[in-house]
Design a protein around this motif. Structure first.
Motif, mmCIF file in Angstrom:
data_model
loop_
_atom_site.group_PDB
_atom_site.id
_atom_site.type_symbol
_atom_site.label_atom_id
_atom_site.label_comp_id
_atom_site.label_asym_id
_atom_site.label_seq_id
_atom_site.Cartn_x
_atom_site.Cartn_y
_atom_site.Cartn_z
ATOM 1 N N ILE A 92 0.819 -1.213 0.000
ATOM 2 C CA ILE A 92 0.000 0.000 0.000
ATOM 3 C C ILE A 92 0.856 1.268 0.000
ATOM 4 C CG2 ILE A 92 -0.242 0.229 2.513
ATOM 5 C CD1 ILE A 92 -3.253 0.882 1.923
ATOM 6 N N LEU A 93 2.107 1.162 0.498
ATOM 7 C CA LEU A 93 3.018 2.310 0.550
ATOM 8 C C LEU A 93 4.212 2.015 -0.352
ATOM 9 C CD1 LEU A 93 2.950 2.811 4.417
ATOM 10 C CD2 LEU A 93 1.709 4.166 2.734
ATOM 11 N N PRO A 94 4.226 2.529 -1.581
ATOM 12 C CA PRO A 94 5.294 2.215 -2.530
ATOM 13 C C PRO A 94 6.683 2.469 -1.958
ATOM 14 C CG PRO A 94 3.536 3.415 -3.633
ATOM 15 C CD PRO A 94 3.217 3.432 -2.169
ATOM 16 N N GLY A 95 7.508 1.434 -2.003
ATOM 17 C CA GLY A 95 8.863 1.561 -1.489
ATOM 18 C C GLY A 95 8.984 1.315 -0.001
ATOM 19 N N HIS A 96 7.847 1.213 0.688
ATOM 20 C CA HIS A 96 7.876 1.037 2.146
ATOM 21 C C HIS A 96 7.133 -0.206 2.611
ATOM 22 C CE1 HIS A 96 9.664 4.949 3.423
ATOM 23 N NE2 HIS A 96 9.196 5.344 2.245
ATOM 24 N N GLY A 97 6.444 -0.890 1.708
ATOM 25 C CA GLY A 97 5.700 -2.075 2.120
ATOM 26 C C GLY A 97 4.314 -1.732 2.621
ATOM 27 N N GLY A 98 3.897 -2.392 3.690
ATOM 28 C CA GLY A 98 2.545 -2.206 4.225
ATOM 29 C C GLY A 98 2.547 -1.497 5.562
ATOM 30 N N PHE A 99 1.368 -1.432 6.186
ATOM 31 C CA PHE A 99 1.236 -0.744 7.467
ATOM 32 C C PHE A 99 2.003 -1.474 8.571
ATOM 33 C CE2 PHE A 99 -2.715 0.928 5.422
ATOM 34 C CZ PHE A 99 -2.345 2.252 5.456
#
Length: 265
Positions: free
Chosen positions: A237-244
């Motif tokens: 869901i967060l490009p480059g950062h993975g998920g929550f």
């Protein structure tokens, strides 16, 4: 790297604005993340042997978040939080009708998704109301300290890291990075009293120690989860950062403990 940096910047701005705007935005924003975190957990844990009760688990996480939010905002009495209990019971009862070979695997992962993904955010929201009325500077300070810990760990680990912390879980983490992270977290925390007030220097320092130690352990716990499932990120869901779960791994373990600390001191 550019995508990661842009996503990170906008995510930080969103978190800061959601915390500072007002109590309703703060509660709604982090309650929503609490439900998304549980959903993310259910998705990554689904397999042939384990199938969390997706709909019922999300409903329970959502109702729990809403009831807790209404309580923090002073709109309902604490006794109404008990209304979520029938939903927890229904997770067990529903499994009677699903004819799964190992139903308690499904039940356990459904409950774990709520405990691991949702309840820590409820404690984080509670930090904003620990003095009775809404104070955004305590949860905002929590986030700043958490980011300082991550930054200090990364920089000192890159510069001095030699001794592995938990090599079988996260090969890149070192004791030098851990110490650097805690040191920067405490340094930043001791200066928050000057700008945020809300807590004494000693209290901010104590919060930083809890976040530095248990935030790092929370990161390792989430890495252990991903390693056991054979995945790189908890979501996209967060490009480059993975998920929550990836972004809030430190909060998941540290937030309840910080709340407990402030409740008693």
């Amino acid at each position: 790297m550019k995508t990661r940096a842009i996503t990170g910047l906008f995510f930080v701005i969103a978190l800061v604005l959601a915390t500072l705007l007002n109590a309703y935005v703060f509660v709604a924003f982090f309650s929503l993340i609490a439900v998304f975190a549980a959903r993310e957990f259910f998705v990554i844990c689904k397999s042939e042997e384990t199938k969390p009760l997706f709909g019922l688990g999300l409903l329970t996480a959502g109702v729990l978040s809403v009831l807790a939010s209404l309580y923090f905002l002073g709109l309902i009495d604490v006794k109404y939080l008990a209304l979520v209990l029938p939903l927890f019971s229904s997770i067990f009862i529903a499994s009677l009708f699903l004819k799964r070979e190992k139903p308690f695997n499904d039940i356990a992962y459904t409950l774990l998704g709520i405990c691991y993904g949702t309840i820590p955010f409820i404690f984080f929201i509670a930090l904003g109301f620990i003095h009775g009325k809404f104070n955004p500077y305590i949860p905002l300070g929590f986030l700043i300290i958490l980011w300082a810990n991550d930054t200090g760990a990364y920089l000192s680990g890159r510069a001095f890291g030699k001794t592995k912390l938990f090599e079988r879980i996260s090969p890149n983490k070192t004791w030098e990075g851990f110490i650097g992270g805690v040191a920067l977290a405490v340094l930043i925390a001791l200066n928050l009293q000057q700008y945020f007030g809300s807590l004494t220097k000693m209290e901010w320092g104590s919060v930083a120690l809890v976040i530095g130690v248990f935030g790092t352990l929370g990161d390792l716990v989430e890495s252990m989860l991903k390693r056991s499932l054979g995945i790189k990120d908890s979501g996209q869901i967060l490009p480059g950062h993975g998920g929550f779960l990836d972004r809030f791994d430190g909060l998941l373990i540290a937030a309840p403990l910080v709340y407990l600390l402030l409740l008693f001191i």
